[in-house]
Design an enzyme around this catalytic site. Structure first.
Site, PDB file in Angstrom:
ATOM      1  N   CYS A  47       0.745  -1.158  -0.255  1.00 11.74           N
ATOM      2  CA  CYS A  47      -0.095  -0.069   0.013  1.00 11.74           C
ATOM      3  C   CYS A  47       0.904   1.369   0.158  1.00 11.74           C
ATOM      4  O   CYS A  47       1.702   1.340   0.814  1.00 11.74           O
ATOM      5  CB  CYS A  47      -0.853  -0.320   1.179  1.00 11.74           C
ATOM      6  N   CYS A  96      -7.616  -1.034   1.804  1.00 14.09           N
ATOM      7  CA  CYS A  96      -6.317  -1.673   2.454  1.00 14.09           C
ATOM      8  C   CYS A  96      -6.852  -1.597   4.129  1.00 14.09           C
ATOM      9  O   CYS A  96      -7.699  -0.477   4.483  1.00 14.09           O
ATOM     10  CB  CYS A  96      -5.225  -0.648   2.666  1.00 14.09           C
ATOM     11  N   CYS A  99      -5.129   1.068   6.441  1.00 13.61           N
ATOM     12  CA  CYS A  99      -5.360   2.313   6.570  1.00 13.61           C
ATOM     13  C   CYS A  99      -6.585   2.884   5.761  1.00 13.61           C
ATOM     14  O   CYS A  99      -6.836   4.122   5.547  1.00 13.61           O
ATOM     15  CB  CYS A  99      -4.049   3.064   5.834  1.00 13.61           C
ATOM     16  N   CYS A 119      -9.004  -5.594  -9.528  1.00 17.09           N
ATOM     17  CA  CYS A 119      -8.718  -4.699 -10.283  1.00 17.09           C
ATOM     18  C   CYS A 119      -8.171  -3.409  -9.627  1.00 17.09           C
ATOM     19  O   CYS A 119      -8.871  -2.537  -9.233  1.00 17.09           O
ATOM     20  CB  CYS A 119      -9.747  -4.266 -11.383  1.00 17.09           C
TER      21      CYS A 119
END
Length: 130
Positions: A47, A96, A99, A119
């Site tokens: 991330c 995520c 976060c 995607c």
């Protein structure tokens, strides 16, 4: 997993404008414009906001959709799925787990072994080569 929480102003100061728009405001980068769309480098995609591992390059495939596609996350706990009814469609958004950064969407049209296609916007990712 301990959540990473920041204000929008804190995120804005950490991210470039496109990263902020996509990751924090649920935008989408233009298809075929992202730096990882055609990448075949071996490694782990993290991330961009919190550095949490999200996808292994071994799960990446060329779906032809214009965004990096993966058939599974690095761990089920790496992301959260959210029903997305924006733009007159019903989709499943993925964020995520650490976060809450918007990453992209998951669709049920991927290859074996999962049949899924994650995607994902390149701008949300940082590839760490092995």
């Amino acid at each position: 997993m301990e959540k990473l929480e920041k204000t929008l102003e804190e995120w804005r100061s950490m991210l470039d404008p496109e990263q902020y728009n996509v990751c924090r405001l649920k935008g989408t980068e233009r298809p075929f414009s992202g730096k990882y769309n055609g990448t075949k480098t071996d490694g782990v995609y993290h991330c961009i906001c919190c550095n949490e591992p999200l996808f292994d390059s071994k799960a990446k495939f060329d779906s032809g959709c214009g965004w990096p596609s993966f058939y599974e996350p690095i761990a089920d706990s790496a992301m959260v799925e959210i029903r997305d009814m924006s733009h007159g469609m019903i989709r499943t958004e993925v964020v995520c787990a650490k976060c809450d950064a918007h990453l992209g969407h998951v669709f049920p049209d991927g290859p074996p072994p999962t049949g899924l296609r994650y995607c994902i916007n390149s701008v949300c990712l940082d590839l760490v080569p092995r």
